[in-house]
Design a protein around this motif. Structure first.
Motif, PDB file in Angstrom:
ATOM      1  N   PRO A  64      20.783 -13.395  52.850  1.00 11.38           N
ATOM      2  CA  PRO A  64      20.110 -14.116  53.937  1.00 11.38           C
ATOM      3  C   PRO A  64      21.021 -15.110  54.638  1.00 11.38           C
ATOM      4  O   PRO A  64      21.920 -15.685  54.017  1.00 11.38           O
ATOM      5  CB  PRO A  64      18.957 -14.834  53.224  1.00 11.38           C
ATOM      6  CG  PRO A  64      19.375 -14.912  51.803  1.00 11.38           C
ATOM      7  CD  PRO A  64      20.229 -13.719  51.535  1.00 11.38           C
ATOM      8  N   GLU A  65      20.784 -15.303  55.936  1.00 10.46           N
ATOM      9  CA  GLU A  65      21.565 -16.258  56.717  1.00 10.46           C
ATOM     10  C   GLU A  65      20.719 -17.480  57.055  1.00 10.46           C
ATOM     11  O   GLU A  65      19.499 -17.392  57.197  1.00 10.46           O
ATOM     12  CB  GLU A  65      22.091 -15.596  57.992  1.00 10.46           C
ATOM     13  CG  GLU A  65      23.032 -14.436  57.693  1.00 10.46           C
ATOM     14  CD  GLU A  65      23.696 -13.888  58.944  1.00 10.46           C
ATOM     15  OE1 GLU A  65      23.706 -14.588  59.980  1.00 10.46           O
ATOM     16  OE2 GLU A  65      24.223 -12.757  58.879  1.00 10.46           O
ATOM     17  N   GLY A  66      21.388 -18.618  57.156  1.00 11.47           N
ATOM     18  CA  GLY A  66      20.692 -19.859  57.463  1.00 11.47           C
ATOM     19  C   GLY A  66      21.343 -21.021  56.740  1.00 11.47           C
ATOM     20  O   GLY A  66      22.459 -20.906  56.215  1.00 11.47           O
ATOM     21  N   ASN A 101      18.168 -21.523  47.679  1.00  9.78           N
ATOM     22  CA  ASN A 101      16.725 -21.500  47.940  1.00  9.78           C
ATOM     23  C   ASN A 101      16.287 -20.775  49.221  1.00  9.78           C
ATOM     24  O   ASN A 101      15.365 -21.221  49.899  1.00  9.78           O
ATOM     25  CB  ASN A 101      16.198 -22.938  47.982  1.00  9.78           C
ATOM     26  CG  ASN A 101      16.811 -23.752  49.116  1.00  9.78           C
ATOM     27  OD1 ASN A 101      17.871 -23.412  49.635  1.00  9.78           O
ATOM     28  ND2 ASN A 101      16.148 -24.828  49.506  1.00  9.78           N
ATOM     29  N   PRO A 102      16.908 -19.637  49.585  1.00 12.36           N
ATOM     30  CA  PRO A 102      16.433 -18.933  50.778  1.00 12.36           C
ATOM     31  C   PRO A 102      15.118 -18.196  50.520  1.00 12.36           C
ATOM     32  O   PRO A 102      14.780 -17.886  49.391  1.00 12.36           O
ATOM     33  CB  PRO A 102      17.545 -17.938  51.097  1.00 12.36           C
ATOM     34  CG  PRO A 102      18.485 -17.966  49.963  1.00 12.36           C
ATOM     35  CD  PRO A 102      18.044 -18.991  48.980  1.00 12.36           C
ATOM     36  N   ARG A 103      14.406 -17.909  51.616  1.00 15.14           N
ATOM     37  CA  ARG A 103      13.227 -17.036  51.596  1.00 15.14           C
ATOM     38  C   ARG A 103      12.181 -17.480  50.576  1.00 15.14           C
ATOM     39  O   ARG A 103      11.546 -16.650  49.905  1.00 15.14           O
ATOM     40  CB  ARG A 103      13.657 -15.588  51.342  1.00 15.14           C
ATOM     41  CG  ARG A 103      14.534 -15.027  52.461  1.00 15.14           C
ATOM     42  CD  ARG A 103      15.118 -13.662  52.160  1.00 15.14           C
ATOM     43  NE  ARG A 103      15.892 -13.170  53.294  1.00 15.14           N
ATOM     44  CZ  ARG A 103      16.691 -12.095  53.244  1.00 15.14           C
ATOM     45  NH1 ARG A 103      16.829 -11.415  52.115  1.00 15.14           N
ATOM     46  NH2 ARG A 103      17.362 -11.712  54.319  1.00 15.14           N
ATOM     47  N   ASN A 127      23.403  -7.138  45.777  1.00 12.68           N
ATOM     48  CA  ASN A 127      22.007  -7.019  46.176  1.00 12.68           C
ATOM     49  C   ASN A 127      21.552  -8.221  47.007  1.00 12.68           C
ATOM     50  O   ASN A 127      20.369  -8.340  47.333  1.00 12.68           O
ATOM     51  CB  ASN A 127      21.107  -6.874  44.952  1.00 12.68           C
ATOM     52  CG  ASN A 127      21.265  -5.523  44.282  1.00 12.68           C
ATOM     53  OD1 ASN A 127      21.470  -4.516  44.942  1.00 12.68           O
ATOM     54  ND2 ASN A 127      21.185  -5.498  42.964  1.00 12.68           N
ATOM     55  N   GLY A 128      22.463  -9.122  47.321  1.00 17.32           N
ATOM     56  CA  GLY A 128      22.122 -10.277  48.133  1.00 17.32           C
ATOM     57  C   GLY A 128      22.845 -11.544  47.724  1.00 17.32           C
ATOM     58  O   GLY A 128      23.008 -12.464  48.525  1.00 17.32           O
ATOM     59  N   CYS A 129      23.275 -11.615  46.470  1.00 13.74           N
ATOM     60  CA  CYS A 129      23.993 -12.795  45.994  1.00 13.74           C
ATOM     61  C   CYS A 129      25.425 -12.822  46.528  1.00 13.74           C
ATOM     62  O   CYS A 129      25.932 -11.833  47.046  1.00 13.74           O
ATOM     63  CB  CYS A 129      24.009 -12.832  44.467  1.00 13.74           C
ATOM     64  SG  CYS A 129      22.436 -13.322  43.736  1.00 13.74           S
ATOM     65  N   ILE A 130      26.057 -13.961  46.338  1.00 17.89           N
ATOM     66  CA  ILE A 130      27.458 -14.143  46.733  1.00 17.89           C
ATOM     67  C   ILE A 130      28.287 -14.161  45.454  1.00 17.89           C
ATOM     68  O   ILE A 130      28.121 -15.047  44.616  1.00 17.89           O
ATOM     69  CB  ILE A 130      27.656 -15.452  47.529  1.00 17.89           C
ATOM     70  CG1 ILE A 130      26.881 -15.388  48.851  1.00 17.89           C
ATOM     71  CG2 ILE A 130      29.141 -15.693  47.801  1.00 17.89           C
ATOM     72  CD1 ILE A 130      25.486 -15.964  48.772  1.00 17.89           C
ATOM     73  N   ARG A 131      29.156 -13.190  45.295  1.00 19.38           N
ATOM     74  CA  ARG A 131      29.975 -13.084  44.085  1.00 19.38           C
ATOM     75  C   ARG A 131      31.342 -13.736  44.291  1.00 19.38           C
ATOM     76  O   ARG A 131      31.932 -13.638  45.367  1.00 19.38           O
ATOM     77  CB  ARG A 131      30.211 -11.617  43.716  1.00 19.38           C
ATOM     78  CG  ARG A 131      28.977 -10.820  43.393  1.00 19.38           C
ATOM     79  CD  ARG A 131      29.377  -9.404  43.021  1.00 19.38           C
ATOM     80  NE  ARG A 131      28.233  -8.516  42.841  1.00 19.38           N
ATOM     81  CZ  ARG A 131      28.332  -7.231  42.539  1.00 19.38           C
ATOM     82  NH1 ARG A 131      29.536  -6.676  42.405  1.00 19.38           N
ATOM     83  NH2 ARG A 131      27.252  -6.489  42.401  1.00 19.38           N
ATOM     84  N   ILE A 151      25.731 -23.134  54.133  1.00 17.65           N
ATOM     85  CA  ILE A 151      25.487 -22.421  55.392  1.00 17.65           C
ATOM     86  C   ILE A 151      25.978 -20.989  55.224  1.00 17.65           C
ATOM     87  O   ILE A 151      27.140 -20.760  54.863  1.00 17.65           O
ATOM     88  CB  ILE A 151      26.230 -23.092  56.558  1.00 17.65           C
ATOM     89  CG1 ILE A 151      25.740 -24.539  56.736  1.00 17.65           C
ATOM     90  CG2 ILE A 151      26.057 -22.294  57.845  1.00 17.65           C
ATOM     91  CD1 ILE A 151      26.711 -25.420  57.493  1.00 17.65           C
ATOM     92  N   ILE A 152      25.105 -20.016  55.472  1.00 13.81           N
ATOM     93  CA  ILE A 152      25.496 -18.606  55.414  1.00 13.81           C
ATOM     94  C   ILE A 152      25.316 -18.018  56.808  1.00 13.81           C
ATOM     95  O   ILE A 152      24.248 -18.138  57.415  1.00 13.81           O
ATOM     96  CB  ILE A 152      24.647 -17.825  54.392  1.00 13.81           C
ATOM     97  CG1 ILE A 152      24.748 -18.458  52.999  1.00 13.81           C
ATOM     98  CG2 ILE A 152      25.111 -16.366  54.333  1.00 13.81           C
ATOM     99  CD1 ILE A 152      23.899 -17.778  51.937  1.00 13.81           C
ATOM    100  N   THR A 153      26.359 -17.389  57.310  1.00 10.29           N
ATOM    101  CA  THR A 153      26.335 -16.874  58.677  1.00 10.29           C
ATOM    102  C   THR A 153      27.238 -15.660  58.806  1.00 10.29           C
ATOM    103  O   THR A 153      28.005 -15.333  57.892  1.00 10.29           O
ATOM    104  CB  THR A 153      26.779 -17.987  59.663  1.00 10.29           C
ATOM    105  OG1 THR A 153      26.614 -17.531  60.996  1.00 10.29           O
ATOM    106  CG2 THR A 153      28.244 -18.356  59.444  1.00 10.29           C
TER     107      THR A 153
END
Length: 250
Positions: A64-66, A101-103, A127-131, A151-153
């Motif tokens: 997720p971004e945000g 804490n997204p979504r 699957n969505g995490c940052i490794r 911040i994820i973008t």
């Protein structure tokens, strides 16, 4: 009644002060993750301190971004889905978990974490995490506080520009290189976290070092030689750039 009013005012100011302190502490550091190049930037006191390679979701929508926050920090989190305990070399979550804490989640679904497959770093594979590499997420884990903004973008802009667009203040600093394969050569007698990483990698790929203790002894030497022979490398027990690349080690 007068005493109650005084107590209320004191409580209000105490609460207000706590809020300011917490906000200030969280604002002294922040993280930016840019999915366009799979890099993570760590800022402290408004200065860019380090940039790391990471892996993100195998589909763009998975990570997720945000603007989020680190809401928990866990050492050796178990992999509940696979019933693998924390600290086990088979654990795909590695040795450190920085929950996000997204979504509507609260640090249990998305995270910046280590992994047991270093060759995945830099790829779109999770699957969505940052490794991150285990030793690099350890470094980050030891510095960041609960409440640190993340911040994820996906952007073609510089980290400083992304920070400014999100209301983060930065000060000019020298360019920080992205971390890469270490030039350190490991061999029999070596000690430390790099040896632990080597032992984890060898063990996860079926080469038994008979323990992950950070000491390059006879068992680790034997496992290295087995690995080198299987991968058509020079069989000398010395872990240099070629052997590191084959292992997926930084």
């Amino acid at each position: 009644m007068k005493k109650l009013c005084i107590l209320f005012v004191l409580a209000f100011f105490a609460f207000f002060s706590m809020g300011v302190t917490a906000s200030h502490a969280a604002g002294s550091q922040f993280i930016i993750i840019n999915k366009s190049n799979n890099q993570l930037a760590y800022y402290e006191n408004s200065q860019l301190k380090s940039v790391f390679k990471v892996a993100t979701g195998r589909k763009a929508s998975y990570t997720p971004e945000g603007k989020f926050k680190i809401v928990n920090k866990i050492v050796n989190r178990p992999y509940y889905k696979g019933k693998i305990p924390g600290g086990d070399p088979r654990n795909p979550l590695g040795n450190r978990w920085l929950g996000l804490n997204p979504r509507g989640t609260w640090g249990t679904t998305y995270a910046i974490h280590g992994n047991n497959n270093p060759s995945s770093i830099g790829k779109y594979i999770s699957n969505g995490c940052i490794r991150m590499y285990d030793n690099e997420v350890e470094w980050l884990f030891n510095r960041v506080k609960i409440g640190t903004p993340v911040i994820i973008t996906t952007s073609g802009k510089s980290f400083d520009s992304i920070a400014a667009a999100n209301g983060m203040k930065t000060t000019p600093s020298k360019a920080v290189p992205v971390t890469g394969v270490s030039s350190e050569v490991l061999m029999k007698g070596s000690r430390g976290n790099a040896v632990k990483e080597l032992q984890r990698l060898l063990t996860s790929q079926g080469y038994n070092t008979k323990g992950i203790d950070g000491f390059f002894g006879s068992n680790t030497d034997f496992a290295v030689r087995q690995f080198q022979k299987a991968h058509n490398l020079k069989v000398d027990g010395v872990v240099g750039p070629a052997t590191k690349r084959a292992l997926g080690m930084r």
